[in-house]
Design a protein around this motif. Sequence first.
Motif, PDB file in Angstrom:
ATOM      1  N   ARG A  58      10.739  24.006  43.035  1.00 49.20           N
ATOM      2  CA  ARG A  58       9.869  25.074  43.530  1.00 49.20           C
ATOM      3  C   ARG A  58      10.048  26.346  42.702  1.00 49.20           C
ATOM      4  O   ARG A  58       9.076  26.988  42.316  1.00 49.20           O
ATOM      5  CB  ARG A  58      10.181  25.357  44.998  1.00 49.20           C
ATOM      6  CG  ARG A  58       9.101  26.194  45.673  1.00 49.20           C
ATOM      7  CD  ARG A  58       9.496  26.560  47.077  1.00 49.20           C
ATOM      8  NE  ARG A  58      10.344  27.741  47.091  1.00 49.20           N
ATOM      9  CZ  ARG A  58      10.715  28.363  48.200  1.00 49.20           C
ATOM     10  NH1 ARG A  58      10.353  27.885  49.371  1.00 49.20           N
ATOM     11  NH2 ARG A  58      11.466  29.428  48.154  1.00 49.20           N
TER      12      ARG A  58
ATOM     13  N   ARG B 242       5.733  14.672  44.502  1.00 47.14           N
ATOM     14  CA  ARG B 242       4.802  15.799  44.603  1.00 47.14           C
ATOM     15  C   ARG B 242       4.455  16.084  46.068  1.00 47.14           C
ATOM     16  O   ARG B 242       4.457  17.231  46.519  1.00 47.14           O
ATOM     17  CB  ARG B 242       3.546  15.458  43.797  1.00 47.14           C
ATOM     18  CG  ARG B 242       2.447  16.503  43.833  1.00 47.14           C
ATOM     19  CD  ARG B 242       1.185  15.911  43.194  1.00 47.14           C
ATOM     20  NE  ARG B 242       0.074  16.818  43.300  1.00 47.14           N
ATOM     21  CZ  ARG B 242      -0.317  17.638  42.334  1.00 47.14           C
ATOM     22  NH1 ARG B 242       0.330  17.670  41.186  1.00 47.14           N
ATOM     23  NH2 ARG B 242      -1.361  18.439  42.485  1.00 47.14           N
TER      24      ARG B 242
ATOM     25  N   GLN C 155       5.339  19.476  48.256  1.00 47.42           N
ATOM     26  CA  GLN C 155       4.331  20.260  48.967  1.00 47.42           C
ATOM     27  C   GLN C 155       4.691  20.406  50.443  1.00 47.42           C
ATOM     28  O   GLN C 155       4.543  21.476  51.028  1.00 47.42           O
ATOM     29  CB  GLN C 155       2.959  19.601  48.811  1.00 47.42           C
ATOM     30  CG  GLN C 155       2.385  19.736  47.408  1.00 47.42           C
ATOM     31  CD  GLN C 155       1.108  18.932  47.230  1.00 47.42           C
ATOM     32  OE1 GLN C 155       0.969  17.851  47.791  1.00 47.42           O
ATOM     33  NE2 GLN C 155       0.183  19.452  46.445  1.00 47.42           N
TER      34      GLN C 155
ATOM     35  N   ARG D   6       1.733  25.843  47.290  1.00 45.93           N
ATOM     36  CA  ARG D   6       1.182  24.481  47.288  1.00 45.93           C
ATOM     37  C   ARG D   6       0.031  24.372  46.297  1.00 45.93           C
ATOM     38  O   ARG D   6      -0.192  23.325  45.707  1.00 45.93           O
ATOM     39  CB  ARG D   6       0.708  24.108  48.698  1.00 45.93           C
ATOM     40  CG  ARG D   6       1.857  23.959  49.699  1.00 45.93           C
ATOM     41  CD  ARG D   6       1.361  23.453  51.027  1.00 45.93           C
ATOM     42  NE  ARG D   6       2.443  23.518  52.014  1.00 45.93           N
ATOM     43  CZ  ARG D   6       2.412  22.897  53.180  1.00 45.93           C
ATOM     44  NH1 ARG D   6       1.388  22.152  53.495  1.00 45.93           N
ATOM     45  NH2 ARG D   6       3.400  23.000  54.027  1.00 45.93           N
TER      46      ARG D   6
END
Length: 779
Positions: free
Chosen positions: A323, A763, A767, A776
């Motif tokens: 992130r 992925r 998210q 996101r």
Amino acid sequence: MATVQELRERLRRPLAAELAGGCQNRVVAGGVEKLLSSPLANPFPMVRERLAGYADWDESERAEALQDALKLLGDKEKPKATATRSARTAPPTAEPGERLPPDAPVAQLDTGPGGTRKLSSLGLHNLRDVLHAYPHRHEDRRALPDLANVEEGQKVTVEGVVVNKHRRTPKPNMLIIEITLETPSGGRVKASWFNQPWVERQLREGARLILTGRVKKFGNRVQLSVEHIEKMEVAQDSLSTGRIVGVYDSKDGISQEFLRKAAFKALQAVPLDDYLPAHWRKQRGVTDLADALWGIHFPRDEGHLSRANHRLRFDEYLFLELRMLLQGDDAVLQGKRFQASGDDISRFEAALPFRFTNAQRRVLLEITDDMRSDRQMARLVQGDVGSGKTAVAACALYLAVRDGYQGALMAPTEILARQHYKNLVGYLGQLDVRVGLLIGAMTPRQKLEMQTRIAEGDVDVVVGTQALIQENVQWGNLGLAVVDEEHRFGVQQRRKLLQSRPDVLVMSATPIPRSLALTAYGDLELSIIDELPPGRTPIETKLIQDNYRTQAYGFVMKQIREGRQAYVVTSLIEENENLELLAATQLADDLKVILPEARIDLLHGKMSAAEKDHVMERFRRQEFDILVSTTVIEVGVDVPNATVMVIENAERFGLSQLHQLRGRVGRGSAQSYCVLIAGEHSQKTRKRLKIIEGSTDGFVIAEADLKLRGPGELRGTRQSGIPDLRLADLANDTEIIEQARELAKHILANDPKLEHPRLQYLRSELQNRSQSVAFREVI
């Protein structure tokens, strides 16, 4: 007058309606207990007793009690509860054995009456929430202790059957409930609760219970002061006894058995597809996801729990690093490519009045490796006060200028900007580097002139505050941006500086442990200057109790008579600027009485930036002797003549903050001192403050602070955007963090947007773990 039979029917009808209506306690105004307090229920004391405490129960307990009460009233047919309005619109529960996706709502999990509401009240809205609501601790219930061998004060868990119960009220407003619990081995233990009437409904004779509490021994008799109670349902024995059992965060009315059952059903229902390919798991030595999730909720043994914990901690750090690296386009930008030659480094060092330390050379090598690369440099340089970060940054700026680029150094305050400007003129002026200053206090004409010089490339290095990232500053050819004390800026402010894609060097004089730096600054590479230049005189630190305060200020006055200056810092427990200002003002007034010879002034958080700068500038010019301040003393400000730092109520500060405050002195050649005045005298407080009394190494102190207080309370970490880590142990996880960071960088180097089909689960999980909608959208 109504007959008993008529009263029975008049009571039975509303109770049956309550059961049929979903047990919402709305059958009459005031609820079921109001109904039972009426004369209607007088002939039926057993019904009253069975439904006592109804309002505090969940729906499943209410339904069971209502069915019992209706049987007592002679109801032959068991009424069926009908769905409430909300239940009719809820998704149907899954059939036994049916597989559900992780994002399926918890309503599809068969958790019994009221189960969806209970889970939602804990913030668990879908099945992946349930899977990742890990126990906060585990108890070994495979072999519960022999009560004959337990020690006074020991915390134990026991199970057994209630064989008798007593309730006493020895004085008004005091209720004592006592039971005797018979364990499977035949032993007996007394258990007691004080002023907890709500537990009584679980303590019926014959009830099977699991109790946790502290042991008190009276000869051969064992008594338990209960801290936690579980009602052991026969169907759930395998989840709550005879195994290592998880204990979950919960609230009143939501039992541990219910949460274990929900976790068990979720694990059975969700296909636990792993988002980490097998070869990555093998390289990093982590188990597969299914093994980890079963192991954290229902471990078979200690080894299973250990590898589950390791895998899930690794995942927490991996997704955090991904992130951080993905936030903003700067993660994948091409940077400038500098020559950064060894000859230029030697030329810069030859102009210094000192030689670089080995730590400075190591960090400079890491910086120049980045500068020679095509990829944009994004590096954090950490170093304690006086370790020489500014000289290293000045060398990097010189290398950028030698290649025809401009450099910028951004500081959080104008007084720090002026200080950096003065230092850079000293380092770079003799090497024909043109250094400029741009701050808010300049006149419009001065600003316009400097902005023009920047745009035309007529200045090489510009020092400033946030004025450097205003829209009307146009750079001719910005190659390197140095940001001092980055945690004082917002992330968006830093990114604005990156738009022209310079290399970025972040400096921080706030030592934080490597593990915390790797998470708080996940998008930056890390360099640490962990060596001070030779010849620096360590600051002497002394911890004293507040009854020796007069002697401490006598020492301060002695230093003032020798021509020195002092800081005095005060703090309150409450985070209230008005109260803090009041305390600081009161302290300043007290010191004027205690030290009538001293010139005293005040600095506090209610002042504007310009007012603070003015006070600090007057202090630096020696216009007064003692600066009484709240905790707003600017980081990095040099007042070489200040040799004493007095910190009132030192126990109210974290160790790292005390170390930062101590760093305000010792900026000159004279011996400097820090006096910690403790208003609390407990052994625990003294032991903690002794750490800072005995060490001047900011990194050692920061590690100790992390272990004592946890990451959430350390200065600056809340602003960093670190989410709550459920399993992570930042005090001991440095190796796991570095492995996770290495994998995150490898993944993004090969697939910057996680677009490959084999990464679809990764992925998706990323998210789901990212609360920010804006983030996101990045992927």
